[in-house]
Design a protein around this motif. Structure first.
Motif, PDB file in Angstrom:
ATOM      1  N   ASP A  43       0.799  -1.180  -0.039  1.00  0.00           N
ATOM      2  CA  ASP A  43      -0.030   0.036  -0.043  1.00  0.00           C
ATOM      3  C   ASP A  43       0.901   1.362   0.224  1.00  0.00           C
ATOM      4  OD1 ASP A  43      -2.989   0.940   0.057  1.00  0.00           O
ATOM      5  OD2 ASP A  43      -2.222   1.892   1.639  1.00  0.00           O
ATOM      6  N   CYS A 102       2.131   1.807  -3.493  1.00  0.00           N
ATOM      7  CA  CYS A 102       1.170   2.196  -4.423  1.00  0.00           C
ATOM      8  C   CYS A 102       0.538   3.622  -4.218  1.00  0.00           C
ATOM      9  CB  CYS A 102      -0.076   1.251  -4.358  1.00  0.00           C
ATOM     10  SG  CYS A 102       0.250  -0.499  -5.038  1.00  0.00           S
ATOM     11  N   PHE A 103       0.499   4.269  -3.032  1.00  0.00           N
ATOM     12  CA  PHE A 103      -0.168   5.361  -2.552  1.00  0.00           C
ATOM     13  C   PHE A 103       0.584   6.168  -1.805  1.00  0.00           C
ATOM     14  CE2 PHE A 103      -3.708   2.450  -3.127  1.00  0.00           C
ATOM     15  CZ  PHE A 103      -4.517   3.089  -4.028  1.00  0.00           C
ATOM     16  N   ALA A 110      -2.057   6.497   1.665  1.00  0.00           N
ATOM     17  CA  ALA A 110      -1.898   5.104   2.175  1.00  0.00           C
ATOM     18  C   ALA A 110      -2.365   4.794   3.260  1.00  0.00           C
ATOM     19  CB  ALA A 110      -0.086   4.861   1.853  1.00  0.00           C
ATOM     20  N   TYR A 111      -2.597   3.877   3.637  1.00  0.00           N
ATOM     21  CA  TYR A 111      -3.387   3.420   5.000  1.00  0.00           C
ATOM     22  C   TYR A 111      -2.139   3.058   5.955  1.00  0.00           C
ATOM     23  CZ  TYR A 111      -7.887   3.233   3.334  1.00  0.00           C
ATOM     24  OH  TYR A 111      -8.942   3.595   2.612  1.00  0.00           O
ATOM     25  N   LEU A 143      -5.227  -0.449   8.090  1.00  0.00           N
ATOM     26  CA  LEU A 143      -5.366  -1.683   7.368  1.00  0.00           C
ATOM     27  C   LEU A 143      -6.014  -2.618   8.383  1.00  0.00           C
ATOM     28  CD1 LEU A 143      -2.601  -2.196   4.913  1.00  0.00           C
ATOM     29  CD2 LEU A 143      -5.022  -1.858   4.336  1.00  0.00           C
ATOM     30  N   THR A 169      -9.504  -0.523  -0.633  1.00  0.00           N
ATOM     31  CA  THR A 169      -8.235  -0.234  -1.664  1.00  0.00           C
ATOM     32  C   THR A 169      -7.906  -1.511  -2.356  1.00  0.00           C
ATOM     33  OG1 THR A 169      -6.009   0.351  -1.401  1.00  0.00           O
ATOM     34  CG2 THR A 169      -6.627  -1.250   0.010  1.00  0.00           C
ATOM     35  N   ASP A 198      -4.741  -2.414  -4.655  1.00  0.00           N
ATOM     36  CA  ASP A 198      -3.156  -2.123  -4.717  1.00  0.00           C
ATOM     37  C   ASP A 198      -2.839  -3.403  -5.529  1.00  0.00           C
ATOM     38  OD1 ASP A 198      -4.294  -1.012  -2.244  1.00  0.00           O
ATOM     39  OD2 ASP A 198      -2.385  -0.940  -1.648  1.00  0.00           O
ATOM     40  N   TYR A 208      -8.941  13.163   1.214  1.00  0.00           N
ATOM     41  CA  TYR A 208      -7.448  12.778   1.596  1.00  0.00           C
ATOM     42  C   TYR A 208      -6.616  13.814   2.376  1.00  0.00           C
ATOM     43  CZ  TYR A 208      -8.577   8.856  -1.777  1.00  0.00           C
ATOM     44  OH  TYR A 208      -9.227   8.125  -2.472  1.00  0.00           O
TER      45      TYR A 208
END
Length: 159
Positions: free
Chosen positions: A18, A21-22, A27-28, A33, A71, A73, A133
């Motif tokens: 994650d 990817c973010f 991102a978490y 998560l 999400t 990913d 966000y």
């Protein structure tokens, strides 16, 4: 490529992906998560190749019949090969089999590639969430009806 249900032991590797990817702020965290993973009705699917996580999808169903996509990913080197589609469709199939009638997700308004991807899969924009966000970082809420299904998520070795 093997796609299987996620288990709690996957969380450290999912968090690492994650973060790849973010961007920070989107991102978490590991705690976030874990919280989503532990929700009633949660479903996670993990795609692996040779023991490495190539992608995952995480979501949950609610009492109002919505499947929330938390999400999706996919490792950058594995994108545009159908893996994201496979993971998302498997997730939605599983949540639909559990009773969800519609899927809901949020996507960064700046991510035109993701917006187009979700539109190709039948999602439509249903609203804009200001500062979702963080300050000035809006999201589109996107929705899609789900077909009812009695089948479980696609967790197979094919593909």
């Amino acid at each position: 490529m093997n796609v299987r249900k996620a288990v709690a032991g996957d969380l450290p590797r999912l968090w690492e992906l994650d973060r790849i990817c973010f961007e920070p702020g989107i991102a978490y965290s590991p705690a976030e998560l874990r919280r989503f993973f532990e929700l009633p009705g949660a479903l996670g699917l993990v795609a692996e190749r040779d023991g490495e996580v190539e992608g995952f999808a995480l979501g949950y169903g609610d009492r109002r019949g919505a499947a929330h996509v938390v999400t999706l990913d996919v490792r950058p080197s594995g994108r545009r090969r159908g893996l994201g589609r496979r993971l998302l469709e498997g997730l939605l199939s599983g949540l639909g089999a559990a009773g969800a009638r519609r899927a809901v997700l949020e996507v960064d308004v700046r991510n035109s590639g993701a917006v187009a991807f979700y539109q190709e899969l039948g999602f439509r924009k249903s609203g804009r969430i200001r500062s979702y966000y963080g300050p000035g970082l809006d999201a589109f809420e996107m929705v899609r009806p789900l077909r009812s299904s009695k089948r479980s998520p696609a967790a197979t070795d094919a593909g």
